[in-house]
Structures are given as structure tokens and as C-alpha cells.
Design a protein around this motif. Structure first.
Motif, PDB file in Angstrom:
ATOM      1  N   TRP A   1       0.829  -1.193   0.000  1.00 57.88           N
ATOM      2  CA  TRP A   1       0.000   0.000   0.000  1.00 57.88           C
ATOM      3  C   TRP A   1       0.870   1.251   0.000  1.00 57.88           C
ATOM      4  N   LEU A   2       1.907   1.239   0.829  1.00 58.04           N
ATOM      5  CA  LEU A   2       2.819   2.379   0.898  1.00 58.04           C
ATOM      6  C   LEU A   2       3.527   2.583  -0.446  1.00 58.04           C
ATOM      7  N   ALA A   3       3.964   1.491  -1.071  1.00 56.20           N
ATOM      8  CA  ALA A   3       4.630   1.593  -2.372  1.00 56.20           C
ATOM      9  C   ALA A   3       3.697   2.184  -3.425  1.00 56.20           C
TER      10      ALA A   3
ATOM     11  N   ARG B   1       1.159   4.223  -2.865  1.00 58.94           N
ATOM     12  CA  ARG B   1       0.988   5.644  -2.540  1.00 58.94           C
ATOM     13  C   ARG B   1       2.187   6.468  -3.018  1.00 58.94           C
ATOM     14  N   ILE B   2       3.387   5.935  -2.793  1.00 59.67           N
ATOM     15  CA  ILE B   2       4.595   6.635  -3.241  1.00 59.67           C
ATOM     16  C   ILE B   2       4.596   6.734  -4.766  1.00 59.67           C
ATOM     17  N   TYR B   3       4.229   5.651  -5.438  1.00 64.71           N
ATOM     18  CA  TYR B   3       4.159   5.639  -6.897  1.00 64.71           C
ATOM     19  C   TYR B   3       3.159   6.687  -7.390  1.00 64.71           C
ATOM     20  N   LYS B   4       2.000   6.757  -6.719  1.00 64.86           N
ATOM     21  CA  LYS B   4       0.968   7.712  -7.116  1.00 64.86           C
ATOM     22  C   LYS B   4       1.509   9.146  -6.985  1.00 64.86           C
ATOM     23  N   LYS B   5       2.186   9.442  -5.875  1.00 63.01           N
ATOM     24  CA  LYS B   5       2.737  10.782  -5.675  1.00 63.01           C
ATOM     25  C   LYS B   5       3.801  11.104  -6.715  1.00 63.01           C
ATOM     26  N   SER B   6       4.618  10.109  -7.068  1.00 62.60           N
ATOM     27  CA  SER B   6       5.663  10.356  -8.062  1.00 62.60           C
ATOM     28  C   SER B   6       5.058  10.645  -9.433  1.00 62.60           C
ATOM     29  N   ARG B   7       3.916  10.007  -9.753  1.00 62.54           N
ATOM     30  CA  ARG B   7       3.244  10.261 -11.035  1.00 62.54           C
ATOM     31  C   ARG B   7       2.605  11.634 -11.051  1.00 62.54           C
TER      32      ARG B   7
ATOM     33  N   ASN C   1       3.625  14.250  -9.372  1.00 63.01           N
ATOM     34  CA  ASN C   1       4.671  15.277  -9.348  1.00 63.01           C
ATOM     35  C   ASN C   1       5.498  15.327 -10.627  1.00 63.01           C
TER      36      ASN C   1
END
Length: 179
Positions: free
Chosen positions: A165-167, A169-175, A177
Motif C-alpha cells: 500500500w505504501l509503495a 501511494r509513493i508511486y501515485k505521488k511520483s506520477r 509530481n
């Protein structure tokens, strides 16, 4: 000796069933993301994804599930008859959960085939990891054949789920940004 061949066939179709489950949701992700494209690209991509989804779902995933369930039931009868060990009951409960997951994927499949894309690509990415959790839990219970070890495995699975789940979320934020 029949059971060893049955076990091999069962394992082969478990692998193809999980492959189908993993890939169908990945196709749903791409299908959902195609909705953001301009015409005619959107229509072309969505039409292609519908074909790919249909071939995968009916040609591989459904038959693999059916053969997995038949060979697994047959194998359990061959090996245990009436004395079913507790670890196998737990495995059967997890397999029931996996079948319910499969049926939910079927509902998603039908909606995508009818051009109704309701889930976001991020939600679909998270949904895709549910199959991973089932896989991890089932493999651990089958290999360990021990309920107490399963609880440790369950704790590990929950931690693994949180990590996934954390991965995501991080992926979503990187996309978001990305320029």
C-alpha cells in the motif's frame, strides 16, 4: 501414485490462474488510463484492451480456476478422505476468498467490456495486490501446514500488505509530481 500427477497438474493451473488474475487487473489499469487519452487514441486502445481482456479471461483465467478447483478437490479426497487437517480447512477458506476475488474481477471485466470504467487506475493497482496477499497466505499455509505458523505468516502478510500500500501511494505521488 496418481496423486503426484494430480498435484503437478494442480500446481500448473494454480500458476496459470494467478497469472490470469494478475494480468487481467493490470489490463484494467491500462484500460482505465486509456480513458484519459484523446480521440481516436482512446477508442483504439480501449477496443484493443477489450479484446485482450476477453481472450485472457475466457481463454486462460476461467478455465485455470475451474481446473484448479477440480484437481484440488480431487487431490484432497485422494490424500485425506474424511480426515481433513486443520491447515487444509484454512487453505480452503483462503481459496474461497480467492474465488470471491475472481468473481469480483469478473464483475469488473463485464463493466469494462460494456465501456463502464468506474475505478481509478490507483484503486485498480491496489486491487491487484489483493491477489498477491492470497498467494502469499495460501503458499505459506500449504508449505508450513501449521496453524500457529500461519498466524506469524498472517502478521507478515499484513505487514507485506501495508508495504505494498505504501509503495502504491509513493508511486501515485511520483506520477502526480511528474512534469
Amino acid at each position: 501414485m496418481t496423486w503426484i500427477y494430480l498435484k503437478a497438474i494442480h500446481i500448473i493451473f494454480v500458476v496459470t490462474w494467478f497469472s490470469g488474475l494478475f494480468y487481467i487487473v493490470r489490463l484494467f489499469v491500462y484500460h482505465a488510463e486509456a480513458s484519459d487519452q484523446d480521440e481516436p487514441k482512446r477508442s483504439i486502445l480501449q477496443q484493443q484492451y477489450k479484446i485482450m481482456e476477453r481472450r485472457l479471461w475466457y481463454g486462460i483465467t476461467w478455465p485455470s480456476m475451474i481446473i484448479t478447483l477440480i484437481t484440488g478437490s480431487w487431490l484432497a479426497l485422494e490424500l485425506y478422505r474424511v480426515s481433513v487437517p486443520s491447515w487444509l480447512w484454512l487453505k480452503l477458506a483462503l481459496v474461497l476468498g480467492l474465488v470471491l476475488y475472481h468473481l469480483r474481477c469478473h464483475a469488473l471485466f463485464k463493466s469494462y467490456q460494456n465501456d463502464k470504467t468506474g475505478w481509478s487506475s490507483i484503486r485498480l493497482r491496489m486491487w491487484n495486490e489483493v491477489a498477491t496477499l492470497f498467494l502469499v497466505a495460501i503458499v505459506f499455509i500449504v508449505v508450513l501446514k501449521n496453524i500457529l505458523s500461519f498466524w506469524w505468516g498472517l502478521l507478515g502478510m499484513v505487514l507485506f500488505g501495508l508495504l505494498l500500500w505504501l509503495a502504491i501511494r509513493i508511486y501515485k505521488k511520483s506520477r502526480v509530481n511528474k512534469p
